[in-house]
Design a protein around this motif. Structure first.
Motif, mmCIF file in Angstrom:
data_model
loop_
_atom_site.group_PDB
_atom_site.id
_atom_site.type_symbol
_atom_site.label_atom_id
_atom_site.label_comp_id
_atom_site.label_asym_id
_atom_site.label_seq_id
_atom_site.Cartn_x
_atom_site.Cartn_y
_atom_site.Cartn_z
ATOM 1 N N GLU A 1 -34.505 7.962 -48.227
ATOM 2 C CA GLU A 1 -35.362 7.340 -49.300
ATOM 3 C C GLU A 1 -36.195 8.461 -50.013
ATOM 4 O O GLU A 1 -36.215 8.311 -51.311
ATOM 5 N N ALA A 2 -36.476 9.593 -49.662
ATOM 6 C CA ALA A 2 -37.123 10.627 -50.448
ATOM 7 C C ALA A 2 -36.027 11.181 -51.294
ATOM 8 O O ALA A 2 -36.078 11.654 -52.497
ATOM 9 N N VAL A 3 -34.789 11.385 -50.776
ATOM 10 C CA VAL A 3 -33.478 11.796 -51.847
ATOM 11 C C VAL A 3 -33.259 10.725 -52.933
ATOM 12 O O VAL A 3 -33.187 11.187 -54.085
ATOM 13 N N ALA A 4 -33.486 9.354 -52.545
ATOM 14 C CA ALA A 4 -33.123 8.488 -53.744
ATOM 15 C C ALA A 4 -34.208 8.514 -54.868
ATOM 16 O O ALA A 4 -34.196 8.264 -56.160
ATOM 17 N N ALA A 5 -35.730 8.535 -54.237
ATOM 18 C CA ALA A 5 -36.877 8.851 -55.004
ATOM 19 C C ALA A 5 -36.829 9.835 -56.044
ATOM 20 O O ALA A 5 -37.517 9.916 -57.014
ATOM 21 N N ALA A 6 -36.044 10.902 -55.544
ATOM 22 C CA ALA A 6 -36.042 12.087 -56.479
ATOM 23 C C ALA A 6 -34.840 12.201 -57.338
ATOM 24 O O ALA A 6 -34.619 13.359 -57.951
ATOM 25 N N LYS A 7 -34.145 11.093 -57.384
ATOM 26 C CA LYS A 7 -32.754 10.923 -58.357
ATOM 27 C C LYS A 7 -33.181 11.641 -59.616
ATOM 28 O O LYS A 7 -32.150 12.110 -60.234
ATOM 29 N N HIS A 8 -34.254 11.288 -60.172
ATOM 30 C CA HIS A 8 -34.518 11.699 -61.717
ATOM 31 C C HIS A 8 -34.713 13.204 -61.746
ATOM 32 O O HIS A 8 -34.806 13.666 -62.832
ATOM 33 N N LEU A 9 -34.747 13.793 -60.861
ATOM 34 C CA LEU A 9 -34.977 15.204 -60.962
ATOM 35 C C LEU A 9 -33.746 15.920 -61.145
ATOM 36 O O LEU A 9 -33.518 17.431 -61.097
ATOM 37 N N LEU A 10 -32.806 15.443 -60.793
ATOM 38 C CA LEU A 10 -31.244 16.033 -60.788
ATOM 39 C C LEU A 10 -30.748 16.615 -62.035
ATOM 40 O O LEU A 10 -31.145 16.077 -62.998
#
Length: 388
Positions: free
Chosen positions: A349-358
């Motif tokens: 969930e934390a990884v998905a929430a940070a998708k915009h930072l990639l």
């Protein structure tokens, strides 16, 4: 137990500062970290950090198989991809899946991987490696002070573009570590990431050795240049370390046979089985091994079980976003925990929430070789490394 599925994720490693080497810099310090999760019908999932390239083709070699047959499945993946699987990102995909399978095998046995592989001591000696070429002097000293506070007394700096600047910086890190060690002489290493010619390497290192006791020079010339590494090794006092970008025993074999490498390295991204096999080959030639990587957890477990492990790279003190590890650093060493498997967990969930930072996959960084690398007339370059 059977392998039933696969998930792929991509998170970030945010260093909070610029990171890079002689080839280039990630100016904002944000780097992509691909993750592979292998699922089984027993409800056990394994995690590997590494590429997703051609992963459906690679995964077809192990789907439906018993994940505990790790080394046989590693060879099966290699055979399935034998036209492309012995190099580059495809080799990394195989390594990520291999790491995930070892994770499953150890979890199924109810043991941390280091114990399953036959390790006795959970402590793995480490050296500091800050990917520091873009830092100013104050930032540089501050970063290495953090490592020193964790008991590290060895450090590898990035360089290769300015001999005077590298000599100066080696002095800075030496002083930081020596002060923390109350006068103990630290081990100093320099990594230039394949940026020199053979003769430039000999001249450059010889100049540094006038004032510093250099433990090793890393990747002084192109990774495949066995004769060149041997030439460098004969012309300097320091050891030559290389191997992190070599894939398969066949690539290591030529350097070892030529007497061209003193410290044999493997990268975490290539997987645990690769490391174990390279370590055995190196041990047969009385050579030490040293793992490389941002989060080399799998190789740390494996390092406890081989007789010729020397020291492991410690880059950032924090794991990637959404990733937790059952390990900590104290007394100059990684200390592995007792969690079954790798002790690596992913908060999806934390990884998905940070998708915009990639960052964009094609953005600049140390993975792009500059036009003039290895073709500069002088070793001193007035310009800074290429930035993202």
């Amino acid at each position: 137990m059977r392998i039933t599925g696969l998930r792929t994720l991509t998170t970030i490693h945010d260093w909070g500062r610029p990171v890079g080497d002689a080839n280039g810099v990630y100016a904002d310090g944000v780097v992509r970290v691909p993750i592979v999760v292998v699922e089984t019908d027993a409800g056990i999932s394994g995690v590997g950090l590494g590429p997703h390239v051609e992963i459906e083709s690679v995964f077809s070699a192990i789907e439906g198989e018993d994940p505990r047959s790790v080394t046989a499945l590693y060879d099966r993946m290699q055979r399935r991809m034998f036209k492309a699987g012995h190099a580059g990102a495809v080799f990394g995909t195989i390594g990520a899946l291999d790491t995930a399978l070892w994770d499953i095998k150890a979890q199924a046995a109810g043991e941390p991987l280091w114990r399953l592989l036959g390790g006795r001591d959970r402590r793995v000696p480490a050296y500091a490696s800050a990917l520091d070429i873009a830092l100013d002097d104050d930032e540089f000293v501050s970063v290495y002070q953090e490592y020193a506070d964790r008991g590290l007394r060895a450090a590898k700096i990035k360089g290769g573009l300015d001999v005077e600047h590298d000599t100066y910086r080696l002095g800075l890190v030496r002083d930081v570590l020596a002060k923390a060690g109350r006068g103990t002489r630290p081990s100093l290493m320099l990594d230039v990431n394949e940026t020199w010619t053979r003769k430039q390497a000999v001249r450059y290192v010889s100049e540094i050795e006038r004032t510093h006791d250099l433990t090793w020079i890393e990747e002084p010339v192109r990774r495949w240049d066995a004769e060149g590494h041997a030439v460098v090794g004969r012309g300097i006092r320091a050891s030559v370390a290389t191997g992190e970008n070599l894939t398969g025993l066949e690539q290591h074999r030529s350097l070892i046979a030529a007497g061209a490498v003193d410290v044999v390295q493997t990268a975490a991204v290539w997987g645990i089985t690769h490391f174990l096999r390279v370590a055995t080959l190196a041990h047969a030639h009385d050579l030490p091994v040293s793992p490389i990587g941002t989060t080399p957890l799998g190789l740390l477990h494996a390092a406890t079980s081989v007789p010729n492990h020397l020291v492991s790279e410690l880059q950032d003190l924090r794991p990637p976003l959404g990733v937790s590890v059952d390990a900590h650093v104290e007394g100059g060493a990684y200390v592995l925990g007792d969690t079954p498997g790798l002790g690596l967990r992913v908060d999806e969930e934390a990884v998905a929430a940070a998708k915009h930072l990639l960052p964009h996959p094609l953005s600049g960084g140390s993975h792009i070789r500059p036009d003039r690398a290895g073709h500069r007339l002088h070793v001193v370059e007035p310009d800074a490394p290429v930035t993202a």
